[in-house]
Design a protein around this motif. Structure first.
Motif, PDB file in Angstrom:
ATOM      1  N   PRO A   1      20.747  -5.109   4.247  1.00 29.24           N
ATOM      2  CA  PRO A   1      21.921  -4.558   3.554  1.00 29.24           C
ATOM      3  C   PRO A   1      22.115  -3.061   3.821  1.00 29.24           C
ATOM      4  O   PRO A   1      23.259  -2.594   3.975  1.00 29.24           O
ATOM      5  N   ALA A   2      21.017  -2.301   3.916  1.00 30.81           N
ATOM      6  CA  ALA A   2      21.126  -0.861   4.170  1.00 30.81           C
ATOM      7  C   ALA A   2      21.697  -0.592   5.564  1.00 30.81           C
ATOM      8  O   ALA A   2      22.517   0.316   5.745  1.00 30.81           O
ATOM      9  N   VAL A   3      21.274  -1.380   6.532  1.00 29.15           N
ATOM     10  CA  VAL A   3      21.791  -1.198   7.888  1.00 29.15           C
ATOM     11  C   VAL A   3      23.276  -1.559   7.942  1.00 29.15           C
ATOM     12  O   VAL A   3      24.071  -0.883   8.603  1.00 29.15           O
ATOM     13  N   ARG A   4      23.662  -2.608   7.234  1.00 27.54           N
ATOM     14  CA  ARG A   4      25.066  -2.988   7.208  1.00 27.54           C
ATOM     15  C   ARG A   4      25.914  -1.901   6.544  1.00 27.54           C
ATOM     16  O   ARG A   4      27.041  -1.618   6.974  1.00 27.54           O
ATOM     17  N   GLU A   5      25.387  -1.275   5.488  1.00 23.19           N
ATOM     18  CA  GLU A   5      26.093  -0.164   4.860  1.00 23.19           C
ATOM     19  C   GLU A   5      26.217   1.007   5.825  1.00 23.19           C
ATOM     20  O   GLU A   5      27.244   1.691   5.866  1.00 23.19           O
ATOM     21  N   ARG A   6      25.175   1.252   6.593  1.00 17.93           N
ATOM     22  CA  ARG A   6      25.206   2.332   7.578  1.00 17.93           C
ATOM     23  C   ARG A   6      26.255   2.058   8.638  1.00 17.93           C
ATOM     24  O   ARG A   6      26.996   2.969   9.061  1.00 17.93           O
ATOM     25  N   ILE A   7      26.343   0.834   9.102  1.00 15.23           N
ATOM     26  CA  ILE A   7      27.348   0.466  10.100  1.00 15.23           C
ATOM     27  C   ILE A   7      28.751   0.719   9.562  1.00 15.23           C
ATOM     28  O   ILE A   7      29.616   1.267  10.255  1.00 15.23           O
ATOM     29  N   GLU A   8      28.965   0.342   8.313  1.00 13.43           N
ATOM     30  CA  GLU A   8      30.271   0.564   7.696  1.00 13.43           C
ATOM     31  C   GLU A   8      30.563   2.054   7.558  1.00 13.43           C
ATOM     32  O   GLU A   8      31.689   2.507   7.815  1.00 13.43           O
ATOM     33  N   ALA A   9      29.554   2.845   7.184  1.00 12.49           N
ATOM     34  CA  ALA A   9      29.737   4.286   7.036  1.00 12.49           C
ATOM     35  C   ALA A   9      30.041   4.955   8.375  1.00 12.49           C
ATOM     36  O   ALA A   9      30.734   5.983   8.419  1.00 12.49           O
ATOM     37  N   LEU A  10      29.551   4.382   9.456  1.00  9.38           N
ATOM     38  CA  LEU A  10      29.827   4.915  10.793  1.00  9.38           C
ATOM     39  C   LEU A  10      31.234   4.572  11.266  1.00  9.38           C
ATOM     40  O   LEU A  10      31.659   5.019  12.330  1.00  9.38           O
ATOM     41  N   GLY A  11      31.952   3.764  10.492  1.00 11.63           N
ATOM     42  CA  GLY A  11      33.313   3.397  10.852  1.00 11.63           C
ATOM     43  C   GLY A  11      33.404   2.277  11.866  1.00 11.63           C
ATOM     44  O   GLY A  11      34.453   2.076  12.484  1.00 11.63           O
ATOM     45  N   LEU A  12      32.329   1.522  12.003  1.00 10.22           N
ATOM     46  CA  LEU A  12      32.305   0.421  12.971  1.00 10.22           C
ATOM     47  C   LEU A  12      32.803  -0.846  12.299  1.00 10.22           C
ATOM     48  O   LEU A  12      32.208  -1.312  11.329  1.00 10.22           O
ATOM     49  N   ARG A  13      33.886  -1.398  12.812  1.00 17.47           N
ATOM     50  CA  ARG A  13      34.500  -2.574  12.194  1.00 17.47           C
ATOM     51  C   ARG A  13      34.226  -3.862  12.972  1.00 17.47           C
ATOM     52  O   ARG A  13      34.424  -4.957  12.458  1.00 17.47           O
TER      53      ARG A  13
END
Length: 305
Positions: free
Chosen positions: A152-164
């Protein structure tokens, strides 16, 4: 192959689906047009493979080669990159201790890639696991890191990086059952190239995090795809005598070859990503895919030198 509508795009399509040949936009006046790469990639696409490519000039920000770069495709080990970013961010904030010792335990479900399973040390610090995951594609090290920070933390990081169009879906596994995610990771060529550009431009999370992840990835020993055209020493290429900067990560699985990175020379720098998903029916199918990566690498070298 379908291409997202875009006025300045040079779509990569199967030759049999086109009525005329269209080459990508020229990289710059007096430089190569990436025609050899387009020919090789069209040949791979014509054999039934899914192909996505994105190359952008780091200095000008111009896209010099693209084709189906919006498609979300499996990228195997390239999913380690957002994991490494989250780990580096944890080190920077103090949420993770780089010297925290992690035990490999009885993780027998990880594929055989990497070297930790062959070492005598049953436990290593987290920072060493990051090096193993980046430099040797060590699936066991990546799994232990993922277990430590949590999916879940990595997925949140991906979202924060703006990767869709990028997702880390699962840990590395030898066998994927019906209850497992079908792939380790998914991404688009465009987002992968943009992510590597952000890393070398020190704009991924923070400058310190970007530098740390780029440093880990600069140790990558897999130079068998795009990197095969660079002539670099796979085991020591972080300080090239000719001023060549090369930071990359590859992804491999059955019928999947993917690579993203940054290549810099005296004339220019580029961020690139190439994904090829093919039917691994014979060694010829595999070698055709590998050759397309090598040809792209040759074109990139001629662009930056």
């Amino acid at each position: 192959m379908a291409t997202e509508p875009r006025k300045d795009a040079a779509p990569l399509r199967s030759a049999r689906k086109r009525t005329e040949r269209r080459l990508p936009r020229r990289a710059a006046v007096g430089r190569r047009s990436f025609a050899p790469s387009m020919k090789a990639l069209e040949s791979v696409a014509a054999s039934g493979a899914k192909v996505a490519v994105h190359v952008a000039d780091l200095d000008r920000g111009d896209v010099v080669l693209e084709g189906d770069d919006h498609l979300t495709l499996p990228v195997a080990g390239l999913g380690v990159v957002p994991l490494l970013i989250d780990v580096a961010a944890g080190f920077a904030t103090g949420a993770l201790d780089p010297l925290e010792i992690a035990d490999r335990g009885a993780d027998t479900d990880a594929p055989g890639g990497g070297i930790w399973r062959h070492l005598k040390a049953p436990a290593l610090p987290l920072t060493d696991l990051a090096v193993l995951a980046a430099a040797a594609g060590d699936a066991l090290a990546a799994n232990i890191l993922l277990e430590r920070v949590g999916l879940p933390a990595v997925r949140e990081r991906i979202e924060a990086l703006g990767l869709r169009r990028t997702a880390l879906m699962d840990r590395f596994r030898d066998d994927r059952g019906p209850d497992d995610a079908p792939h380790v990771a998914l991404a688009s060529a465009r987002e992968l190239a943009e992510l590597f550009a952000a890393l070398v431009n020190s704009s991924a999370v923070t400058p310190a995090v970007s530098v740390q992840v780029a440093e880990w990835l600069s140790l990558n020993q897999d130079l068998s795809l795009v990197g095969s055209a660079t002539g670099l020493d796979p085991f020591a290429h972080d300080d090239d005598a000719h001023g060549l900067l090369f930071v990359n990560k590859t992804g491999r699985d059955v019928g999947i070859r993917a690579e993203a990175g940054v290549l810099g020379g005296p004339r220019a720098g580029v961020a690139y990503a190439l994904i090829v998903c093919f039917d691994d029916l014979s060694i010829a199918h595999r070698l055709r895919a590998h050759e397309a990566f090598r040809i792209l690498g040759t074109d990139l070298m001629e662009y930056v030198f």
